[in-house]
Design a protein around this motif. Structure first.
Motif, PDB file in Angstrom:
ATOM      1  N   ALA A 154       9.241   5.803   1.674  1.00  8.80           N
ATOM      2  CA  ALA A 154       8.160   6.780   1.806  1.00  8.80           C
ATOM      3  C   ALA A 154       6.888   6.109   2.322  1.00  8.80           C
ATOM      4  CB  ALA A 154       7.896   7.458   0.461  1.00  8.80           C
ATOM      5  N   ALA A 155       6.635   4.868   1.875  1.00  8.22           N
ATOM      6  CA  ALA A 155       5.464   4.124   2.347  1.00  8.22           C
ATOM      7  C   ALA A 155       5.623   3.743   3.815  1.00  8.22           C
ATOM      8  CB  ALA A 155       5.257   2.884   1.493  1.00  8.22           C
ATOM      9  N   ASN A 157       7.187   5.356   6.007  1.00  9.07           N
ATOM     10  CA  ASN A 157       6.985   6.566   6.809  1.00  9.07           C
ATOM     11  C   ASN A 157       5.496   6.813   7.089  1.00  9.07           C
ATOM     12  OD1 ASN A 157       8.321   8.998   7.988  1.00  9.07           O
ATOM     13  ND2 ASN A 157       6.960  10.046   6.550  1.00  9.07           N
ATOM     14  N   VAL A 158       4.633   6.292   6.206  1.00  6.27           N
ATOM     15  CA  VAL A 158       3.191   6.420   6.412  1.00  6.27           C
ATOM     16  C   VAL A 158       2.730   5.440   7.484  1.00  6.27           C
ATOM     17  CG1 VAL A 158       0.906   6.184   5.335  1.00  6.27           C
ATOM     18  CG2 VAL A 158       2.788   7.269   4.074  1.00  6.27           C
ATOM     19  N   TYR A 166       2.152  -1.861  -0.034  1.00  9.18           N
ATOM     20  CA  TYR A 166       2.842  -1.299  -1.199  1.00  9.18           C
ATOM     21  C   TYR A 166       3.864  -2.291  -1.744  1.00  9.18           C
ATOM     22  CZ  TYR A 166       5.233   2.159  -4.124  1.00  9.18           C
ATOM     23  OH  TYR A 166       5.779   2.842  -5.183  1.00  9.18           O
ATOM     24  N   ALA A 194       1.236   3.009  -6.193  1.00  7.68           N
ATOM     25  CA  ALA A 194       0.827   3.381  -4.831  1.00  7.68           C
ATOM     26  C   ALA A 194      -0.648   3.752  -4.761  1.00  7.68           C
ATOM     27  CB  ALA A 194       1.682   4.539  -4.327  1.00  7.68           C
ATOM     28  N   LEU A 200      -2.081   5.175   0.639  1.00 14.07           N
ATOM     29  CA  LEU A 200      -1.165   5.968  -0.190  1.00 14.07           C
ATOM     30  C   LEU A 200      -1.868   6.691  -1.328  1.00 14.07           C
ATOM     31  CD1 LEU A 200       1.814   3.424  -0.476  1.00 14.07           C
ATOM     32  CD2 LEU A 200       1.428   5.196   1.263  1.00 14.07           C
ATOM     33  N   ASN A 203      -2.148  10.503  -1.440  1.00 13.17           N
ATOM     34  CA  ASN A 203      -1.415  10.965  -0.263  1.00 13.17           C
ATOM     35  C   ASN A 203      -0.342  11.954  -0.725  1.00 13.17           C
ATOM     36  OD1 ASN A 203       0.493  11.180   1.901  1.00 13.17           O
ATOM     37  ND2 ASN A 203      -0.326   9.286   2.784  1.00 13.17           N
ATOM     38  N   PHE A 206       3.224  11.506   0.683  1.00 17.35           N
ATOM     39  CA  PHE A 206       3.902  10.347   0.085  1.00 17.35           C
ATOM     40  C   PHE A 206       4.363  10.676  -1.336  1.00 17.35           C
ATOM     41  CE2 PHE A 206       3.551   6.794  -2.865  1.00 17.35           C
ATOM     42  CZ  PHE A 206       4.430   5.875  -2.301  1.00 17.35           C
ATOM     43  N   ASP A 207       3.462  11.231  -2.139  1.00  8.76           N
ATOM     44  CA  ASP A 207       3.803  11.558  -3.525  1.00  8.76           C
ATOM     45  C   ASP A 207       5.005  12.497  -3.599  1.00  8.76           C
ATOM     46  OD1 ASP A 207       1.619  10.044  -4.177  1.00  8.76           O
ATOM     47  OD2 ASP A 207       0.378  11.693  -4.911  1.00  8.76           O
TER      48      ASP A 207
END
Length: 269
Positions: A154-155, A157-158, A166, A194, A200, A203, A206-207
């Protein structure tokens, strides 16, 4: 009292007694019916409860169900979704880094050497390819390695930068748990960590990805990639297919100076 009255009284008494016996018989019958009905309900409840328990036990776990999910590829993960290469495109060499989120030696390595790696990547000294493992979930039963790896997806992807920051936070002395403590299984805890990363913190996307397990299947596929690599422990470093180790050791360098010496040697080779 006349004989006639006496006979009438006796007959009335007998009738009252008969009526009372009928009422008692009806009450007893009703009680038996209630007991039988309650017993049937109890048996059905037990059977239903047992059936529910069996059905629940037979349901796949979240991670078993994740195997059948469609793979969601994070941004910055290559065409196959698991080629996580971070650094300047013009960097000629690539440092392969194999790590398990729950690995305590990885935590020590990241704390001691991580800042040097980040500096080298920023300078274009080499690129870094990350391959995530989850084998500690088997040795110290749990799901923290998989769940943390999913959160790393997920991180990623940011942004690559968010991923690196992270990863550093996960391995930090403040947040990294003992190997036998499966603290990373908590998605809320992973979001708490995060929140120390600017990109993050707060975010929502992300969450949600962490809570929903958007990258759970990705974590499993990444873990399969590690399993098929031939690497048997973490942290492991490779460049040009050769392990990078501390001088006189078969293990990855454990401090910045020995790491730099080993990397410079690998870059020349």
């Amino acid at each position: 009292m006349s004989s006639r009255n006496s006979q009438a009284n006796k007959a009335a008494a007998r009738e009252r007694l008969r009526a009372e016996r009928e009422r008692e018989a009806k009450k007893a019958k009703t009680r038996r019916q209630i007991i039988v009905a309650a017993s049937v309900v109890g048996v059905l409840a037990v059977a239903g409860g047992a059936g529910y328990a069996i059905m629940q036990a037979m349901k796949p776990t979240a991670w078993e169900a994740a195997k059948d999910k469609t793979l969601v590829k994070p941004a910055n993960s290559g065409s196959d979704g698991t080629t996580v290469v971070i650094g300047k495109p013009e960097a000629k060499k690539t440092l392969e880094m194999y790590e398990d989120p729950r690995c305590p030696i990885c935590s020590q390595f990241e704390q001691a050497v991580g800042p040097t790696i980040k500096k080298d990547i920023d300078a274009g000294k080499y690129k870094m390819q990350f391959i995530g493992a989850t084998f500690i979930d088997n040795g110290s039963p749990g799901t923290g390695s998989k769940t943390a790896l999913s959160a790393l997806g997920a991180a990623l992807n940011v942004s690559p930068e968010a991923f690196l920051e992270y990863k550093s936070a996960l391995y930090s002395a403040k947040f990294h748990p003992e190997e036998t403590t499966d603290k990373f299984k908590s998605r809320d805890y992973l979001i708490e960590i995060a929140d120390t990363v600017p990109a993050l913190k707060g975010n929502a996307a992300f969450d949600k990805a962490v809570k929903d397990g958007t990258y759970d299947k990705w974590a499993l596929v990444m873990s399969d990639k590690f399993n098929s690599s031939g690497v048997t422990g973490t942290p492991t470093l490779k460049m040009d297919g050769k392990k990078i180790t501390a001088d006189g050791s078969d293990n990855a360098p454990s401090d910045a100076a020995s790491f730099t010496a080993a990397i410079d040697k690998a870059l020349k080779g």
